[in-house]
Motif scaffolding. Structure first.
Motif, short mmCIF file in Angstrom:
data_model
loop_
_atom_site.label_atom_id
_atom_site.label_comp_id
_atom_site.label_asym_id
_atom_site.label_seq_id
_atom_site.Cartn_x
_atom_site.Cartn_y
_atom_site.Cartn_z
N ARG A 6 0.72 -1.22 0.28
CA ARG A 6 -0.06 -0.66 0.02
C ARG A 6 1.02 1.20 -0.23
O ARG A 6 1.70 1.13 1.14
CB ARG A 6 -1.23 -0.09 1.14
CG ARG A 6 -2.31 -0.89 1.84
CD ARG A 6 -3.36 -0.35 0.50
NE ARG A 6 -4.13 -1.36 0.40
CZ ARG A 6 -4.81 -1.68 -0.51
NH1 ARG A 6 -5.41 -0.87 -1.70
NH2 ARG A 6 -5.93 -2.01 -0.64
N CYS A 7 1.01 1.70 -1.06
CA CYS A 7 1.77 3.39 -0.88
C CYS A 7 1.06 4.13 0.18
O CYS A 7 -0.53 4.50 0.58
CB CYS A 7 0.88 4.27 -2.37
SG CYS A 7 1.44 5.90 -2.53
N PRO A 8 2.22 4.72 0.95
CA PRO A 8 2.12 5.27 2.63
C PRO A 8 1.42 6.63 2.13
O PRO A 8 0.99 7.15 3.33
CB PRO A 8 3.39 5.59 2.72
CG PRO A 8 4.41 4.60 1.54
CD PRO A 8 3.64 4.36 0.35
N LYS A 9 1.40 6.58 0.76
CA LYS A 9 0.80 8.26 0.63
C LYS A 9 -0.93 8.74 -0.05
O LYS A 9 -1.80 9.48 0.02
CB LYS A 9 1.60 9.28 -0.43
CG LYS A 9 1.73 10.49 -0.06
CD LYS A 9 2.93 11.46 -1.39
CE LYS A 9 3.28 12.56 -1.36
NZ LYS A 9 3.50 13.09 -2.60
N CYS A 10 -1.02 7.99 -1.06
CA CYS A 10 -2.31 7.60 -1.52
C CYS A 10 -2.78 6.51 -1.03
O CYS A 10 -4.23 5.92 -2.17
CB CYS A 10 -2.01 8.38 -3.19
SG CYS A 10 -1.45 6.62 -3.78
N ASP A 11 -2.07 5.69 -0.92
CA ASP A 11 -3.13 3.83 -0.51
C ASP A 11 -3.75 3.44 -1.90
O ASP A 11 -4.10 2.60 -1.95
CB ASP A 11 -4.56 4.50 0.46
CG ASP A 11 -4.81 4.02 1.48
OD1 ASP A 11 -3.74 3.52 2.21
OD2 ASP A 11 -5.15 4.84 2.20
N ARG A 26 8.14 2.63 -7.18
CA ARG A 26 7.43 3.60 -7.87
C ARG A 26 6.30 3.61 -7.20
O ARG A 26 5.45 2.92 -8.22
CB ARG A 26 7.96 3.95 -8.39
CG ARG A 26 7.24 5.59 -9.17
CD ARG A 26 8.25 6.18 -10.18
NE ARG A 26 9.30 6.76 -9.19
CZ ARG A 26 10.06 8.36 -9.65
NH1 ARG A 26 10.04 8.41 -11.00
NH2 ARG A 26 11.28 8.17 -9.00
N CYS A 27 5.03 4.22 -6.83
CA CYS A 27 3.52 4.26 -7.06
C CYS A 27 3.49 4.79 -8.23
O CYS A 27 3.29 5.94 -8.52
CB CYS A 27 2.87 4.92 -5.87
SG CYS A 27 1.22 5.10 -5.82
N GLY A 28 2.73 3.99 -8.74
CA GLY A 28 1.76 4.15 -10.21
C GLY A 28 1.11 5.55 -10.38
O GLY A 28 0.77 6.09 -11.28
N ARG A 29 0.61 5.83 -9.12
CA ARG A 29 -1.08 6.72 -9.13
C ARG A 29 -0.30 8.35 -8.69
O ARG A 29 -0.24 8.76 -8.78
CB ARG A 29 -1.07 6.63 -7.89
CG ARG A 29 -3.12 7.72 -8.16
CD ARG A 29 -3.92 7.23 -7.30
NE ARG A 29 -4.58 5.87 -6.57
CZ ARG A 29 -5.06 5.65 -5.62
NH1 ARG A 29 -5.24 6.45 -4.68
NH2 ARG A 29 -6.25 4.18 -6.33
N CYS A 30 1.32 8.52 -7.77
CA CYS A 30 1.86 9.61 -6.85
C CYS A 30 2.81 9.34 -7.64
O CYS A 30 3.64 10.93 -6.91
CB CYS A 30 0.94 9.61 -6.06
SG CYS A 30 1.88 9.04 -4.17
N ALA A 31 3.82 8.82 -7.42
CA ALA A 31 5.64 8.77 -8.19
C ALA A 31 6.13 9.13 -6.93
O ALA A 31 6.95 8.89 -7.51
CB ALA A 31 5.18 9.49 -9.08
N THR A 32 5.57 8.12 -6.05
CA THR A 32 6.55 8.88 -4.80
C THR A 32 7.40 6.85 -4.52
O THR A 32 6.92 5.34 -5.14
CB THR A 32 5.73 8.17 -3.52
OG1 THR A 32 4.27 9.27 -3.25
CG2 THR A 32 5.76 7.74 -2.03
N ASP A 33 8.15 7.30 -4.33
CA ASP A 33 10.04 6.25 -4.06
C ASP A 33 8.93 5.06 -2.95
O ASP A 33 9.00 5.99 -1.87
CB ASP A 33 10.96 6.66 -4.29
CG ASP A 33 11.65 7.21 -5.81
OD1 ASP A 33 10.49 6.20 -6.84
OD2 ASP A 33 11.68 8.06 -5.84
ZN LIG Z 1 0.71 6.36 -4.53
#
Ligand SMILES: [Zn+2]
Ligand SMILES: [Zn+2]
Length: 154
Positions: A6-11, A26-33
């Motif tokens: 789960r992306c910590p930023k956008c879930d 890398r998160c495909g939605r918000c590009a957080t590593d």
């Molecule tokens: Zn994300």
């Protein structure tokens, strides 16, 4: 082992295979590593001992159930029973509703368990031995709060 991190930023749910780490996805939605580090047990699909994402060691077990499937079954049952009702066949209508409920139960019963991280809600699928206990609301409250403070959401 298959992991839904789960992306910590956008879930967003990010599927990854447990492999030789540590590595970063890398998160495909918000590009957080998101750095991941897998333990030996995770890599060899033996057990879920430490979360590769948040490093937490607390997990619960739940059925690997896609809620959409359950909704679809009930919806189909409802449509059929509505048609029957229209023709005044009450008994059939109730029968179909009951059948839909039974199908729901059967589907639920044959599903596999999966393990979920209390903190970051990452999910773990594989042939490893399920050792985690069922969901505990109090534990979830405490650990989720701790995690959200850590990643700066609260
Ligand atoms: Zn994300
Ligand atoms: Zn975690």
């Amino acid at each position: 082992m298959q992991i839904l991190a789960r992306c910590p930023k956008c879930d967003a749910g990010l599927p990854v295979d447990a492999g030789d780490g540590p590595f970063t996805i890398r998160c495909g939605r918000c590009a957080t590593d998101i750095p991941l580090s897998f333990t030996e047990a995770l890599r060899s699909d033996r057990a879920v001992d430490r979360c590769p994402l948040c490093a937490g060691g607390d997990f619960y077990r739940r059925k690997d159930f896609d809620p959409k499937l359950g909704v679809a079954i009930v919806a189909i049952g409802a449509v059929i029973s509505a048609i029957c009702y229209w023709y005044g066949r009450d008994l059939i209508a109730y029968g179909v509703l009951a059948a839909a409920a039974v199908i729901d139960l059967i589907v639920y019963g044959v599903l596999n368990d999966l393990t979920v991280c209390y903190r970051c809600h990452s999910e773990f699928r594989g042939s490893y031995e399920r050792t985690a206990a069922g969901f505990d609301l109090h534990t979830a409250d405490v650990l989720e709060l701790e995690y959200e403070r850590k990643i700066g959401r609260r």
